[in-house]
Design an enzyme around this catalytic site. Sequence first.
Site, PDB file in Angstrom:
ATOM      1  N   ASP A 160       7.017  -8.513   7.100  1.00  0.00           N
ATOM      2  CA  ASP A 160       7.073  -9.329   5.886  1.00  0.00           C
ATOM      3  C   ASP A 160       7.973  -8.671   4.840  1.00  0.00           C
ATOM      4  O   ASP A 160       8.476  -7.563   5.046  1.00  0.00           O
ATOM      5  CB  ASP A 160       5.658  -9.532   5.321  1.00  0.00           C
ATOM      6  CG  ASP A 160       5.089  -8.253   4.717  1.00  0.00           C
ATOM      7  OD1 ASP A 160       5.322  -7.158   5.273  1.00  0.00           O
ATOM      8  OD2 ASP A 160       4.426  -8.339   3.675  1.00  0.00           O
TER       9      ASP A 160
ATOM     10  N   GLU B 252       5.356  -4.313   5.672  1.00  0.00           N
ATOM     11  CA  GLU B 252       4.087  -3.724   6.100  1.00  0.00           C
ATOM     12  C   GLU B 252       3.416  -4.479   7.236  1.00  0.00           C
ATOM     13  O   GLU B 252       2.824  -3.871   8.117  1.00  0.00           O
ATOM     14  CB  GLU B 252       3.119  -3.669   4.910  1.00  0.00           C
ATOM     15  CG  GLU B 252       3.598  -2.751   3.819  1.00  0.00           C
ATOM     16  CD  GLU B 252       2.757  -2.815   2.563  1.00  0.00           C
ATOM     17  OE1 GLU B 252       2.747  -1.841   1.810  1.00  0.00           O
ATOM     18  OE2 GLU B 252       2.109  -3.859   2.326  1.00  0.00           O
TER      19      GLU B 252
HETATM   20  C1  NOJ Z   1       7.872   1.403   2.219  1.00  0.00           C
HETATM   21  C2  NOJ Z   1       8.001  -0.045   1.917  1.00  0.00           C
HETATM   22  O1  NOJ Z   1       9.232  -0.249   1.316  1.00  0.00           O
HETATM   23  C3  NOJ Z   1       6.876  -0.532   1.052  1.00  0.00           C
HETATM   24  O2  NOJ Z   1       6.979  -1.892   0.824  1.00  0.00           O
HETATM   25  C4  NOJ Z   1       5.587  -0.230   1.716  1.00  0.00           C
HETATM   26  O3  NOJ Z   1       4.527  -0.629   0.900  1.00  0.00           O
HETATM   27  C5  NOJ Z   1       5.487   1.245   2.044  1.00  0.00           C
HETATM   28  N1  NOJ Z   1       6.617   1.662   2.827  1.00  0.00           N
HETATM   29  C6  NOJ Z   1       4.195   1.578   2.740  1.00  0.00           C
HETATM   30  O4  NOJ Z   1       4.148   0.962   4.003  1.00  0.00           O
END
Ligand code: NOJ
Length: 574
Positions: free
Chosen positions: A197, A201
């Site tokens: 998405d 995640e």
């Molecule tokens: C990096 C992603 O860009 C971010 O959207 C996500 O919440 C974190 N990783 C943790 O999965």
Amino acid sequence: MRSFVVTLTLAIYAAVAGAQQSSVADAYFANQVPISKANLLANIGPDGSRAQGAKAGVVIASPSTSDPDYLYTWIRDASLVYKSLVERLIRGETDLRTKIDQYVDSQAYLQTVSNPSGTISSGGLGEPKFNINLTAFTGSWGRPQRDGPALRATALTQYSNWLIKNGNQSYVSQKVWPVIKLDLDYTAQYWNYTGFDLWEEVSSSSFFTTAVQHRALVEGAALATNLGETASATSYSTQAPNVLCFQQSYWNPSAGYVTSNTGGGRSGKDVNSAIASAHNFDPSAGCDATTFQPCSDKALASLKVYIDSFRSIYPINNGKAANQAVATGRYAEDVYYGGQPWYLATAAVAEQLYDAIIVWKAEKAITVTATSLDFFRPFSSSVVAGTYASDSTTYTTLLNGVQAFADGFIEVIAQYTPADGSLAEQYRRDTGVPTSATHLTWSYASILTAFAARNGEYQESWGAKGLSATASCDSNTGPTVSVTFNVMAETVLGENIFLTGSVEPLKNWSPDNALALNPSNYPTWSVTVSVPANTQFSYKYIRKNNGQVTWESDPDRSYTSGASGTGSTSDVWR
Ligand code: NOJ
Ligand code: NOJ
């Protein structure tokens, strides 16, 4: 935290209040729009002051190099940022043209860069982020993300339509269309495959992704027709109704809102749907719910439950009444950087509401349905379902209530914007202090597009008017090939071999749903699976014994399917 200029202007305006629009929001935008534009441009190579090392036309997500390291270019962020610049170009800022042409060139090159999602012809366009010198990012990441090509196609289609109107069709045909065509061919082929998405995640289907894919295919088909590209036009207009049909399935009728992801185990209340509504705004479609227009009952109902999900969880929202704006983030269950409010999320709420106001004013009426009643009640506790014309007091009450509500989200942002106007990614739920990535380019773009909507600006129709969704969906998954996975593995009694990997038919890395292999040629275990054609994916075998799961050792295995026919592997457990 509020800037000095804002505070000062506020005091002056407060004395003459009574106008429908909030003077705090007026003052905030007057100060913040030029700052946002300048800071946005500073994040674009080759000469942006915070974008050293970025190639021409490359948008960095943020100059932050640690905690978090955002010095990369994301296809999604860059497309939305450039969409905001194209909109300004169309509004008369023609000096942006050089920057936009650099974007076209950079993306034409980037599409050819092989990366962990594949090559230009095997799914590589689904790669979410690259190094800022336009080489592939090869670390592990949530990939593929299938919104990027569609978002880029939309930014470039808006640009192309403007160029054609201004007598530059040959540049479109030679330079811009080839980029759009690759993105839309990808979208037409893969829209019905799962992917990560927009928050990188959840691997499943996602409302935002589906919605932006639909729009891109519709307007892309029209552009293709314009350019005499009839085969492309047919392909995109064949798939678009299938995507629109699928888009309807995210609506949860019993709960009364859009469930943002088909997987991930969350409530589904997510700014995903508000960003999608604002992105797909097309005033010619009125308050149509099929395309989830900003003033549609379904989009307003979703917006309300999304906003309310933050009222009690963020301390800075304490004491705000139901008709008052609050700080909002990506989704209530968020834990990234402690799960804070995001500037671009709060701005998207305001933008959706400003878009809704544009249509209500144009139609000189507001329609309240059973679905949107809860959204409207805080502005008029006695309102019932019905259509209220602009000469009625109910219309005035609702319109002024929504206008103040929308401006309230800008006031929240204003309150938590530092005096220099810099916008990070997030602001803290307990103190409002900025946190996570500094100078997030997308935050700046979100201010520019919210401001334009508040001014009553909108872009030309993308063709949303009069679309209806078919009752049963054709899921057209595109071409597949049949692959037999063989692995030699010795097992003990009670132990079995399973397969999982990065595509839907391999169950998206789920050990629970992994496919069972057949041991009839023991010690070779086999299973035959239909996988998407022309696609690179990763996979691994796992052993299961009494609920105990053992994975093969790293790295992941990789397979690239052909255009048609069958395929097989002869692997050895490792
Ligand atoms: C990096 C992603 O860009 C971010 O959207 C996500 O919440 C974190 N990783 C943790 O999965
Ligand atoms: C994290 C966000 O979740 C994602 O949408 C974005 O693309 C990246 N950060 C880069 O800004």
